[in-house]
Structure formats: structure tokens, C-alpha cells
Write an enzyme that holds these catalytic residues in place. Sequence first.
Site, PDB file in Angstrom:
ATOM      1  N   ASN A   9       0.870  -1.183   0.000  1.00  0.00           N
ATOM      2  CA  ASN A   9       0.000   0.000   0.000  1.00  0.00           C
ATOM      3  C   ASN A   9       0.903   1.228   0.000  1.00  0.00           C
ATOM      4  OD1 ASN A   9      -1.803   2.046   0.478  1.00  0.00           O
ATOM      5  ND2 ASN A   9      -2.290   1.427   2.585  1.00  0.00           N
ATOM      6  N   TRP A  10       0.937   1.900  -1.141  1.00  0.00           N
ATOM      7  CA  TRP A  10       1.845   3.047  -1.267  1.00  0.00           C
ATOM      8  C   TRP A  10       1.307   4.320  -0.610  1.00  0.00           C
ATOM      9  CZ3 TRP A  10       3.932   2.790  -7.025  1.00  0.00           C
ATOM     10  CH2 TRP A  10       4.832   1.711  -7.111  1.00  0.00           C
ATOM     11  N   LYS A  11       0.061   4.267  -0.152  1.00  0.00           N
ATOM     12  CA  LYS A  11      -0.552   5.447   0.475  1.00  0.00           C
ATOM     13  C   LYS A  11      -0.365   6.658  -0.464  1.00  0.00           C
ATOM     14  CE  LYS A  11       0.049   3.138   4.831  1.00  0.00           C
ATOM     15  NZ  LYS A  11       0.149   3.193   6.277  1.00  0.00           N
ATOM     16  N   HIS A  96      -9.257   1.295   5.575  1.00  0.00           N
ATOM     17  CA  HIS A  96      -7.936   1.480   6.196  1.00  0.00           C
ATOM     18  C   HIS A  96      -8.076   2.448   7.373  1.00  0.00           C
ATOM     19  CE1 HIS A  96      -3.780   2.583   6.828  1.00  0.00           C
ATOM     20  NE2 HIS A  96      -3.446   1.490   6.156  1.00  0.00           N
ATOM     21  N   GLU A  98      -6.355   4.843   8.287  1.00  0.00           N
ATOM     22  CA  GLU A  98      -6.115   6.251   7.951  1.00  0.00           C
ATOM     23  C   GLU A  98      -7.368   6.878   7.339  1.00  0.00           C
ATOM     24  OE1 GLU A  98      -2.549   5.500   5.720  1.00  0.00           O
ATOM     25  OE2 GLU A  98      -1.536   4.970   7.585  1.00  0.00           O
ATOM     26  N   GLU A 165      -4.715  -4.827  11.089  1.00  0.00           N
ATOM     27  CA  GLU A 165      -3.713  -3.767  11.242  1.00  0.00           C
ATOM     28  C   GLU A 165      -3.896  -3.071  12.585  1.00  0.00           C
ATOM     29  OE1 GLU A 165      -2.068  -2.653   7.075  1.00  0.00           O
ATOM     30  OE2 GLU A 165      -3.377  -1.095   7.867  1.00  0.00           O
ATOM     31  N   GLY A 171       3.350   2.301  10.714  1.00  0.00           N
ATOM     32  CA  GLY A 171       4.310   3.376  10.471  1.00  0.00           C
ATOM     33  C   GLY A 171       5.133   3.759  11.684  1.00  0.00           C
ATOM     34  N   SER A 204       4.153  -2.045  10.253  1.00  0.00           N
ATOM     35  CA  SER A 204       5.621  -2.106  10.353  1.00  0.00           C
ATOM     36  C   SER A 204       6.195  -3.455   9.915  1.00  0.00           C
ATOM     37  CB  SER A 204       6.088  -1.747  11.768  1.00  0.00           C
ATOM     38  OG  SER A 204       5.732  -0.395  12.055  1.00  0.00           O
ATOM     39  N   GLY A 225       3.129  -1.081   4.173  1.00  0.00           N
ATOM     40  CA  GLY A 225       3.154   0.336   3.822  1.00  0.00           C
ATOM     41  C   GLY A 225       4.557   0.769   3.450  1.00  0.00           C
ATOM     42  N   GLY A 226       5.250   1.401   4.389  1.00  0.00           N
ATOM     43  CA  GLY A 226       6.564   2.006   4.141  1.00  0.00           C
ATOM     44  C   GLY A 226       7.554   1.108   3.418  1.00  0.00           C
TER      45      GLY A 226
HETATM   46  O1  LIG Z   1      -1.494  -0.448   4.715  1.00  0.00           O
HETATM   47  C1  LIG Z   1      -0.415  -0.592   5.294  1.00  0.00           C
HETATM   48  C2  LIG Z   1      -0.287  -0.371   6.695  1.00  0.00           C
HETATM   49  O2  LIG Z   1      -0.939   0.790   7.108  1.00  0.00           O
HETATM   50  C3  LIG Z   1       1.062  -0.571   7.279  1.00  0.00           C
HETATM   51  O3  LIG Z   1       1.899   0.515   7.070  1.00  0.00           O
HETATM   52  P1  LIG Z   1       3.463   0.401   7.542  1.00  0.00           P
HETATM   53  O4  LIG Z   1       3.964  -0.889   6.924  1.00  0.00           O
HETATM   54  O5  LIG Z   1       4.124   1.602   6.986  1.00  0.00           O
HETATM   55  O6  LIG Z   1       3.442   0.311   9.023  1.00  0.00           O
END
Ligand SMILES: O=C[C@H](O)COP(=O)(O)O
Length: 241
Positions: A9-11, A96, A98, A165, A171, A204, A225-226
Site C-alpha cells: 500500500n503506497w498510500k 484502512h 487512515e 492492522e 508506520g 511495520s 506500507g513504508g
Molecule cells: O497499509 C499498510 C499499513 O498501514 C502498514 O503501514 P506500515 O507498513 O508503513 O506500518
Amino acid sequence: MRKIVIAGNWKMFKTQAESAEFLSGFLPHLEETPSQREVILCPPFTDLSLISKSLHGSRVNLGAQNVHWEENGAYTGEIAAPMLLEIGVRYVIIGHSERRQFFGETDATVNLRLKAAQKYGLVPILCVGETKQQRDAGETESIISTQLKKDLVDIDQANLIIAYEPIWAIGTGDTCESKEANRVIGLIRSQLTNPLVPIQYGGSVKPNNIDEIMEQPEIDGALVGGASLEPDSFARIVNYQ
Ligand SMILES: O=C[C@H](O)COP(=O)(O)O
């Protein structure tokens, strides 16, 4: 046998030029990826069309980060399922944390989006999870149970992926201990009517913890994510041992 699904997920990261650069570094690594592993990239809407063309003939599937529940209409800033389907999107992240936290997403709108995704043949990745405060208050189980009850009304569990999650792990570098993630995912599974729904862990996930996470029997993949933003890092996750 449940499917293994690893999704990035590149957000709100990466321009089209940056996406193209990512793919040229990432795609060659997929030659080592076991064929039964499902790999999904969920870039921002503006990158979908370009990435779809670049992924043609590759084994990577395309996902979006949200979808509206109407087929079209006066909904400024929203994207409808037929628009996604036309450019080759097959999956969509819904609910999600967010979206829930910053954009007023509720269990009711999550349910509408899930229904719309399935109506048009997109496979939703439903995100559920608790805040730190809820965990500390011993409310993890009840929060997730309520989310599932409300979000999954009239949802076909044969075409569904769930991501657990824990919000406090997103993050932050503060990964949920893999055995604890396994326990909560087992609880999620016990509330489903279809035992074959793949359930991912997200929060994470990194190259240095993916092996341990994927050793857990209840965990069927990761929503990353990151660590999905950099080709070598995401490739290491996708090609976990
Ligand atoms: O969609 C992905 C998640 O929100 C995890 O994000 P992260 O891997 O940056 O903690």
C-alpha cells in the site's frame, strides 16, 4: 488451502515517474517468487493507469486504495468501481485506519464500499484493528468483533481479504509481536463463516521481520506500507523464505 497474499500500500507516495522507476527495480525480483503467492501493488489513483500498462503480462495484480459505493454521480473527489475496472484494477483496500481516522470513514460507509466493490467484481481488502488506547484498555477483541459484525453485513466472504492492522503498529516501527498477531487473526477467523478468507497482518512489516510473521499458522500474508516503497525491500518481503 488458503491463499498467501502480499500487498504493497503506497498510500500518498510516488509520482508516475517514481512508480516507473520502482517497477524497473522490482519486477525482475519476481522471477524468484513462488507461483502460488499473490502479489498486489496499491498505488495512488494517479499512478494506476500507467502501472497497469507496465504490469501487463506480469504476475503482479493491481489494487486501489479506496472506491465509492455509487456507479457514478456528483461526488467530487471520489472514484467509482467501473473506472477502476476499466484500467485493470482487481483489488481495493477498504476501511484502512487512515481513512477511518482522517476522512470520516465509518463502519456503515465501509460496508457500502465493500458491497460496491464486490458488485463490480473487485476483491476488497478490508482493514480492521484497534488503537493503542483500546488495546491498553483490553478492548482489542470487542473493537475488532464490532468492526467485523458491522462491516461484513451482506458481504460475500468467498471474495474477500481481511487485513489485521493494529493502528499503534502502523508506520511506527513498533510491530505487533508475531504470536500476538497470530492470536488476533485466529480470533478474526473464528468470526467468519468462510474459513478460506486470507487474513493478512499489517503494521511495520519489514524485510527483517517478514519471515517470523509468515511462520505463524494463522497469518496468510502482509499488507505493507513504508517497506513497499523501495524495490529491494518489497522484493525481500514478497520473496520471504
Ligand atoms: O497499509 C499498510 C499499513 O498501514 C502498514 O503501514 P506500515 O507498513 O508503513 O506500518
